[in-house]
Design an enzyme around this catalytic site. Sequence first.
Site, PDB file in Angstrom:
ATOM      1  N   ARG A 212       0.850  -1.193   0.000  1.00  0.00           N
ATOM      2  CA  ARG A 212       0.000   0.000   0.000  1.00  0.00           C
ATOM      3  C   ARG A 212       0.882   1.238   0.000  1.00  0.00           C
ATOM      4  O   ARG A 212       1.864   1.313   0.751  1.00  0.00           O
ATOM      5  CB  ARG A 212      -0.883   0.048   1.257  1.00  0.00           C
ATOM      6  CG  ARG A 212      -1.846  -1.099   1.379  1.00  0.00           C
ATOM      7  CD  ARG A 212      -2.995  -0.932   0.426  1.00  0.00           C
ATOM      8  NE  ARG A 212      -3.960  -1.998   0.648  1.00  0.00           N
ATOM      9  CZ  ARG A 212      -4.897  -2.323  -0.221  1.00  0.00           C
ATOM     10  NH1 ARG A 212      -4.998  -1.688  -1.357  1.00  0.00           N
ATOM     11  NH2 ARG A 212      -5.740  -3.289   0.048  1.00  0.00           N
TER      12      ARG A 212
ATOM     13  N   GLU B  62      -3.776   6.902  -8.049  1.00  0.00           N
ATOM     14  CA  GLU B  62      -3.704   5.988  -9.191  1.00  0.00           C
ATOM     15  C   GLU B  62      -4.866   6.275 -10.127  1.00  0.00           C
ATOM     16  O   GLU B  62      -5.997   6.407  -9.675  1.00  0.00           O
ATOM     17  CB  GLU B  62      -3.752   4.537  -8.700  1.00  0.00           C
ATOM     18  CG  GLU B  62      -2.555   4.189  -7.808  1.00  0.00           C
ATOM     19  CD  GLU B  62      -2.565   2.748  -7.317  1.00  0.00           C
ATOM     20  OE1 GLU B  62      -3.393   1.945  -7.799  1.00  0.00           O
ATOM     21  OE2 GLU B  62      -1.747   2.421  -6.450  1.00  0.00           O
TER      22      GLU B  62
ATOM     23  N   HIS C 252       0.314  -0.847 -10.626  1.00  0.00           N
ATOM     24  CA  HIS C 252      -0.525  -1.615  -9.696  1.00  0.00           C
ATOM     25  C   HIS C 252      -0.980  -2.945 -10.315  1.00  0.00           C
ATOM     26  O   HIS C 252      -2.163  -3.178 -10.566  1.00  0.00           O
ATOM     27  CB  HIS C 252      -1.743  -0.815  -9.222  1.00  0.00           C
ATOM     28  CG  HIS C 252      -2.298  -1.324  -7.912  1.00  0.00           C
ATOM     29  ND1 HIS C 252      -2.860  -0.523  -6.963  1.00  0.00           N
ATOM     30  CD2 HIS C 252      -2.360  -2.590  -7.401  1.00  0.00           C
ATOM     31  CE1 HIS C 252      -3.259  -1.254  -5.920  1.00  0.00           C
ATOM     32  NE2 HIS C 252      -2.953  -2.513  -6.169  1.00  0.00           N
TER      33      HIS C 252
END
Length: 324
Positions: free
Chosen positions: A247, A276, A295
Site C-alpha cells: 500500500r 492511481e 498496480h
Amino acid sequence: AMENGNGERPKIVVLDDWENALHDLVDWQTLKRHADVDIHSQALRGVQLEQAVADASVLVLLRERTPVDAQLIAAMPRLKRIVCTGARNRTLDAQAAQAAGITIVHTRGGPSKASTCELTWALILAAKQRLMDVALRTDRRQWRPAQTWLAPTLAGKCLGVIGLGDIGQRVAAVGRAFGMDVVAWSPHMTAERAAAHGATSVPLPELLQTCDVVSLHLVPSPPTRGLLDAQKLALMPPHSILVNTSRAELIDTPALVHALQSGRPGFCALDVYDDEPLPQDHPLLSLPNVLLTPHLGFVCQEVMTAFAEDVQRHLVEYLGLPAD
C-alpha cells in the site's frame, strides 16, 4: 427481469476495467437482454465519474481503483447494489451505502497472494539486474551500455520483510530459496513467529540499516501509515533496494523522492501510489533509480477469471435470471 421503480430497464455500470478483463470474460450478451450495460475502461474522476454512474442500478467496482464515498453514493439515487471485486474494499463507504439501502456483495479474491508475491520478486530481480536498462531493443543499438552495471547476487545477502502475513511469508520463502538471510519486522512480530517462517525478528531500524532488499507487506493501520518517513529511509544503505507492492500509504512519498535523489536507498521498485493512475508529472517518474509498475500485484489471469465468474453470478441473481 427486475425493473426500476419507474419501469425502466436496470442499468449496470462497470468502472475501471483497465485490462478489459470483465469486458472479455463476462457473458454480457445474456445480461444485455435484460439490462443496459456501460463498461468503462479508463479511470473517471469528478464530473465525468458522476455522469457515468448517475443512472446506475448496479455498480461493479474493479478493486479499489475508484473510491466510492458518501458524496458519490448520494449522486446515484437509483443504485440498489454494489458488486465489489475481491473480499475487501477499503475505499468504499459501506456505511453510507447501507444507509442508502444499497446491498454490497463481493467476489472471491482468487490467487492474488501468489500473483503479488510473484510480482514482488519480478521487481526485486529486475531491479537488482537493472533489466530495464540493459534489455536489448531495436531503438538501443549498443550491445552493452557504456557503464556496465555489475549486478549483485542475492545468495548470501539479507532480505528484510516488513509484515509476515500470507504474502510476506511467501516472499520470505522465495528469499530463502535464493540463499538469502531473511529478517522480519511488524508491529506485533515475535521471535517465534518469525522463526516459524525461516526469518529472524529484528527491530525496524536494524532491518533498514542491514538489509540489501527491503519489501513491504503490511495492511496499513494507524501505527504503520507513513511508516517509512525521512528519518527511516535515511537508515537504508546506498546499495539497498526498497520494494512496495503493498500500500502506498506505508511510505511518505515526498520523503521517498528526496531519499532516492540523495541515493539512500539506492533503488526503489513500486507497484502502488498515493494517486492511481500515477499523474504523468509525478516526480517519481523522472528519477533514474526507480522501477515503477501500474498496480499489477493482484492482476493475473486466474484472479480476473474468478472476478468475472462471480460478477456474472451476482448480476444474474440481481436480474432474477435462471442460473446456468
